[in-house]
Design a protein around this motif. Structure first.
Motif, PDB file in Angstrom:
ATOM      1  N   ARG A   1     -35.365 -89.079   2.026  1.00  0.00           N
ATOM      2  CA  ARG A   1     -34.655 -87.821   2.220  1.00  0.00           C
ATOM      3  C   ARG A   1     -33.377 -87.762   1.383  1.00  0.00           C
ATOM      4  O   ARG A   1     -33.046 -86.718   0.820  1.00  0.00           O
ATOM      5  CB  ARG A   1     -34.325 -87.633   3.694  1.00  0.00           C
ATOM      6  N   ALA A   2     -32.662 -88.877   1.307  1.00  0.00           N
ATOM      7  CA  ALA A   2     -31.391 -88.890   0.588  1.00  0.00           C
ATOM      8  C   ALA A   2     -31.538 -88.468  -0.866  1.00  0.00           C
ATOM      9  O   ALA A   2     -30.643 -87.833  -1.434  1.00  0.00           O
ATOM     10  CB  ALA A   2     -30.766 -90.283   0.661  1.00  0.00           C
ATOM     11  N   TRP A   3     -32.670 -88.815  -1.479  1.00  0.00           N
ATOM     12  CA  TRP A   3     -32.848 -88.524  -2.898  1.00  0.00           C
ATOM     13  C   TRP A   3     -33.636 -87.250  -3.133  1.00  0.00           C
ATOM     14  O   TRP A   3     -33.496 -86.641  -4.202  1.00  0.00           O
ATOM     15  CB  TRP A   3     -33.558 -89.681  -3.603  1.00  0.00           C
ATOM     16  N   LEU A   4     -34.474 -86.857  -2.188  1.00  0.00           N
ATOM     17  CA  LEU A   4     -35.400 -85.748  -2.423  1.00  0.00           C
ATOM     18  C   LEU A   4     -34.981 -84.433  -1.785  1.00  0.00           C
ATOM     19  O   LEU A   4     -35.552 -83.390  -2.112  1.00  0.00           O
ATOM     20  CB  LEU A   4     -36.804 -86.134  -1.936  1.00  0.00           C
ATOM     21  N   GLU A   5     -34.016 -84.453  -0.881  1.00  0.00           N
ATOM     22  CA  GLU A   5     -33.538 -83.222  -0.258  1.00  0.00           C
ATOM     23  C   GLU A   5     -32.251 -82.787  -0.954  1.00  0.00           C
ATOM     24  O   GLU A   5     -31.244 -83.497  -0.904  1.00  0.00           O
ATOM     25  CB  GLU A   5     -33.293 -83.440   1.232  1.00  0.00           C
TER      26      GLU A   5
ATOM     27  N   PRO B   1     -28.445 -98.901   7.894  1.00  0.00           N
ATOM     28  CA  PRO B   1     -29.669 -99.083   8.689  1.00  0.00           C
ATOM     29  C   PRO B   1     -29.884 -97.987   9.732  1.00  0.00           C
ATOM     30  O   PRO B   1     -31.008 -97.803  10.198  1.00  0.00           O
ATOM     31  CB  PRO B   1     -29.459-100.445   9.354  1.00  0.00           C
ATOM     32  N   ASP B   2     -28.831 -97.238  10.084  1.00  0.00           N
ATOM     33  CA  ASP B   2     -28.959 -96.173  11.083  1.00  0.00           C
ATOM     34  C   ASP B   2     -28.982 -94.783  10.454  1.00  0.00           C
ATOM     35  O   ASP B   2     -29.014 -93.783  11.183  1.00  0.00           O
ATOM     36  CB  ASP B   2     -27.788 -96.245  12.080  1.00  0.00           C
ATOM     37  N   ASP B   3     -28.978 -94.709   9.143  1.00  0.00           N
ATOM     38  CA  ASP B   3     -28.891 -93.421   8.461  1.00  0.00           C
ATOM     39  C   ASP B   3     -30.273 -92.778   8.365  1.00  0.00           C
ATOM     40  O   ASP B   3     -31.163 -93.313   7.703  1.00  0.00           O
ATOM     41  CB  ASP B   3     -28.310 -93.629   7.057  1.00  0.00           C
ATOM     42  N   PRO B   4     -30.482 -91.629   8.998  1.00  0.00           N
ATOM     43  CA  PRO B   4     -31.806 -90.990   8.941  1.00  0.00           C
ATOM     44  C   PRO B   4     -32.191 -90.545   7.539  1.00  0.00           C
ATOM     45  O   PRO B   4     -33.381 -90.383   7.246  1.00  0.00           O
ATOM     46  CB  PRO B   4     -31.664 -89.789   9.882  1.00  0.00           C
ATOM     47  N   LEU B   5     -31.203 -90.354   6.653  1.00  0.00           N
ATOM     48  CA  LEU B   5     -31.502 -89.954   5.282  1.00  0.00           C
ATOM     49  C   LEU B   5     -32.137 -91.076   4.479  1.00  0.00           C
ATOM     50  O   LEU B   5     -32.677 -90.845   3.400  1.00  0.00           O
ATOM     51  CB  LEU B   5     -30.235 -89.468   4.580  1.00  0.00           C
ATOM     52  N   ALA B   6     -32.073 -92.297   4.996  1.00  0.00           N
ATOM     53  CA  ALA B   6     -32.713 -93.419   4.317  1.00  0.00           C
ATOM     54  C   ALA B   6     -34.230 -93.398   4.490  1.00  0.00           C
ATOM     55  O   ALA B   6     -34.951 -94.057   3.733  1.00  0.00           O
ATOM     56  CB  ALA B   6     -32.160 -94.743   4.832  1.00  0.00           C
ATOM     57  N   LEU B   7     -34.714 -92.670   5.463  1.00  0.00           N
ATOM     58  CA  LEU B   7     -36.151 -92.649   5.737  1.00  0.00           C
ATOM     59  C   LEU B   7     -36.897 -91.760   4.750  1.00  0.00           C
ATOM     60  O   LEU B   7     -36.318 -90.848   4.152  1.00  0.00           O
ATOM     61  CB  LEU B   7     -36.397 -92.151   7.156  1.00  0.00           C
TER      62      LEU B   7
END
Length: 212
Positions: free
Chosen positions: A26-30, A99-105
């Motif tokens: 998500r961090a890179w694609l949104e 590790p808790d960042d939802p944007l990492a998923l």
């Protein structure tokens, strides 16, 4: 006695084939999710991601799951909240997703299901900062199919390192993306000698053939 040398486009082998999805997060694609590169949906990268990269990876993922292909997801994500475990390059860049960042998923349509493996990494090279080589050997993988972002960075390293470690690498050219079309195309040419390069339709058909 000499051994026969395989061709790079050898048929995928049942039970020995894996799909590796690289950094489809998500961090890179949104657009707007990465504060260091906020971007716009109209930018080349985000447009290509929405229109080509994500849909083609969805197709690959569907075909892999339907035909018994092992699926491995890798994401950039630190093991610590402050990122102290990151590689030096990621500290200098800087790149950090906790590790808790939802944007990492991964983006929702490319999230792992069931017991698909999700590997966090803290460098560009998945073979450098994860135990993927150990896992692939345990899984009996020979044919490793690679897709994701960025073509000229993390995908490039996975292709080259995987080839050097003895895997038969396929890069799915229309399921990878980079910041510009030139960077994408130049990377494909540069590492083309380390892999077989094919499009999504061809690879999905190869997956389907594993069931026949």
């Amino acid at each position: 006695m000499s051994q026969s040398i395989p061709k790079r486009d050898e048929a995928f082998r049942p039970g020995q084939t894996a799909l590796l999805l690289i950094d489809l997060q998500r961090a890179w694609l949104e657009p707007g999710a990465d504060p260091d590169h906020p971007g716009s949906p109209d930018d080349y990268f985000y447009r290509e991601a929405a229109q080509r990269v994500i849909p083609n990876n969805e197709r690959l993922l569907q075909a892999a799951r339907a035909n018994g292909v092992e699926v491995i997801h890798t994401i950039i994500r630190s093991l610590t909240r402050d990122g102290r475990d990151r590689g030096l390059d990621h500290k200098m860049t800087p790149i950090h997703l906790g590790p808790d960042d939802p944007l990492a998923l991964p983006v929702p349509s490319l999230m792992p299901v069931g017991d698909e493996i999700l590997l966090p990494k803290t460098s560009s090279g998945v073979f450098n900062s994860t135990n993927i080589h150990y896992l692939l050997r345990n899984l009996g993988i020979r044919n490793l199919i690679v897709s994701g972002i960025m073509t000229d960075q993390c995908v490039d390293m996975a292709v080259r390192d995987g080839a050097d470690l003895g895997y038969m690498i396929t890069c799915v050219n229309d399921a990878c993306g980079a910041k510009t079309q030139q960077r994408h195309e130049t990377a494909l040419k540069a590492f083309g000698g380390y892999c077989w390069t094919a499009d999504t339709t061809t690879v999905a058909a190869r997956f389907a053939a594993l069931r026949s």
